[in-house]
Design a protein around this motif. Sequence first.
Motif: not given
Lengths: 267, 401
Positions: A68-70, A86, A89, A118-119, A123, B182, B185-187
């Motif tokens: 997951l890239g965490v 990336d 996501r 959220y997506r 933001l 994270m 994809g949140l920074p």
Amino acid sequence: MLELATEQGKPLTEMDLADSPLAIRGLTVSYGEKPAVFSVDMTVQPGSMTAIIGPNGAGKSTLLKAALGVIKPLSGQVQVFGRPLDEQRAQIAYVPQRASVDWEFPTRVIDVVVMGLYRDVGLMGRLRKQHISRAQACLARVGMEDFADRQIGQLSGGQQQRVFLARALAQNAAIYLLDEPFAGVDAATEKAIISVLQSLRAEGKTVVAVHHDLATVAEYFDNVFLINTRKIAEGTVADAFTAETLQATYGGRLATAQVDQLALALG
Amino acid sequence: MLWDALLLQLGYNATLVAVGATLLGIAAGVTGTFLFLRKRALVSDAISHATLPGVGLAFIVMVLLGGEGRNLLGLLIGSAISAGIGLLCLNWLTRNTRLAEDAAIGAVLSVFFGFGIVLLTVIQSMSIGRQAGLEGFLLGSTAGMLWSDAVVIAIGGAVVLALITLLRRPMTMVAFDPEYAMAQGLPVNRIDLAMMGLVMAVTVVGLKIVGLILIVALLIIPPVTARFWTERAERVVLISGAVGGLAGYVGVAISASAPNLPTGPIIVLVSFVLFAISLLLAPGRGALAVLIRHLRFQRQVHMRQGLLALAQGQPIYESLTLRILRRAGLVRADGVATDAGKGRAAKALRDEKRWEVARADQAHEAAAQLYDGLRDIETVLTQDQIADIDRHIGGPQGIPA
């Protein structure tokens, strides 16, 4: 769907990387100087349900978090539908372990589910009515629509888990990665969760879950991925979930009688 | 005198300070909430203490350049730079060493503060510029506040509030579940850094009024106070801002109403009073409400256990149970049930059965979760649903004599 079904039978090595919803190559993750996951390859089949299995401390959660890239891996690549993580996501939804957050946090059930949007919201975007109703629909899908306005601290363990699943559903992703979704939940919740996961598979989505209960593996999952720091075996339940692979994964920790019993149950 | 102060009738300076302190309180309360939700409240203490060397160095630089050493904007820029360096040290220590954050906070806080005190001492012996007053940054000093100082505070506070309005949702997400954020994809690192940057800005802006030692109180006490009043993060933010603003305003009014009352410490004490009131009196989470709920709960438990005992013809030994039943007119002085008592007892027993059925049925899950052995079933299910359950149980069972 027919095509997918035949593809599941094929040996994994023949899969074209670009077709795999989640392909991991040479992944090594290390905390300090002891690798938790060492040089692991994984190729997840589209439209399948895969169980990640291994003893405690075998790197199951670590593998998931790296996918997951965490967690930043020491080396290796993660590809989602043949493209770097990336860029993709939005395709991956995550259901973390229940105990990973503080349930005393001042928020309601519906607010947690909305976090999955959220997506879509952006933001700094505005939350609209349609977002709320989508979150409501996801709660309904896990049987929690009556809990929308409850404070999250009031939920039982099984309900917390379903809220997390609803939050992942809100993302409307193609791949669902779950970290021990059945840990410490009641039987009713386990049934509710598995039926949601099966309906996701029926929609052609891909499910990968860290799983602890060896007895239910064959009933719930199509494929298994056995890991103990290194990859032990990967494939369909029939091919890869055998007495030998389990012995290799758990070593002496699984009594021989237990293994035989499982093997017997599998036929 | 206090009344005049509250109505801003104590002159130009007091009014200026009151407006400044109110804005600062709002900004600090709102910003501090995110720090509190992220469970990193004490980081603000490290940041604030790390401002001191910057104040000293900025003074020296401005004097060496032939300027006025006490220019507020210059001093604030200096303090922001050194607080930023302190924050980077803190982040580096927690990320790249095995030090836990609390130890890293202690190390950064004391080293920067110590260095700052050395600089201030050196400046005093240098006899350059008009050095008097730099100690004011330790505890705040509002006596000689200028219009331009108030403008700096107002602009700083407004910018902080605007940025928080934009970042509130991502910051809440990161505070609740950083790993999930994270994965989405949140920074996360940048959001954390932005949050710390905002805390730094509030700290720097607040140096003049409350000083670096006490600014941490304005960042932490208002959110903790607000938490007593609500279960929702957005409301904690708003209430916390209100608490901070109120503390700032009332604090200035009190300190202006009598000579020799220090503004910053009085503001902190006022916010403590608001905290104490909330701790005791807030409905829901306040100590008094918790106590009342506990006593009422205990009464209900005894009442219900007593009724079930009556319904099943068991003797009741506990004197509290008997006292409660007697006071409600459900048993006579000799412990025998009255007619009303018999009716209530039968209903209690029947409700137990209804609950049993409701709890076994997944369709009633939301209602069943409210089962605590005490709640009347008609408060969570409709008459139709209860009738359904009754059909399931079978015909009414006679009231035992």
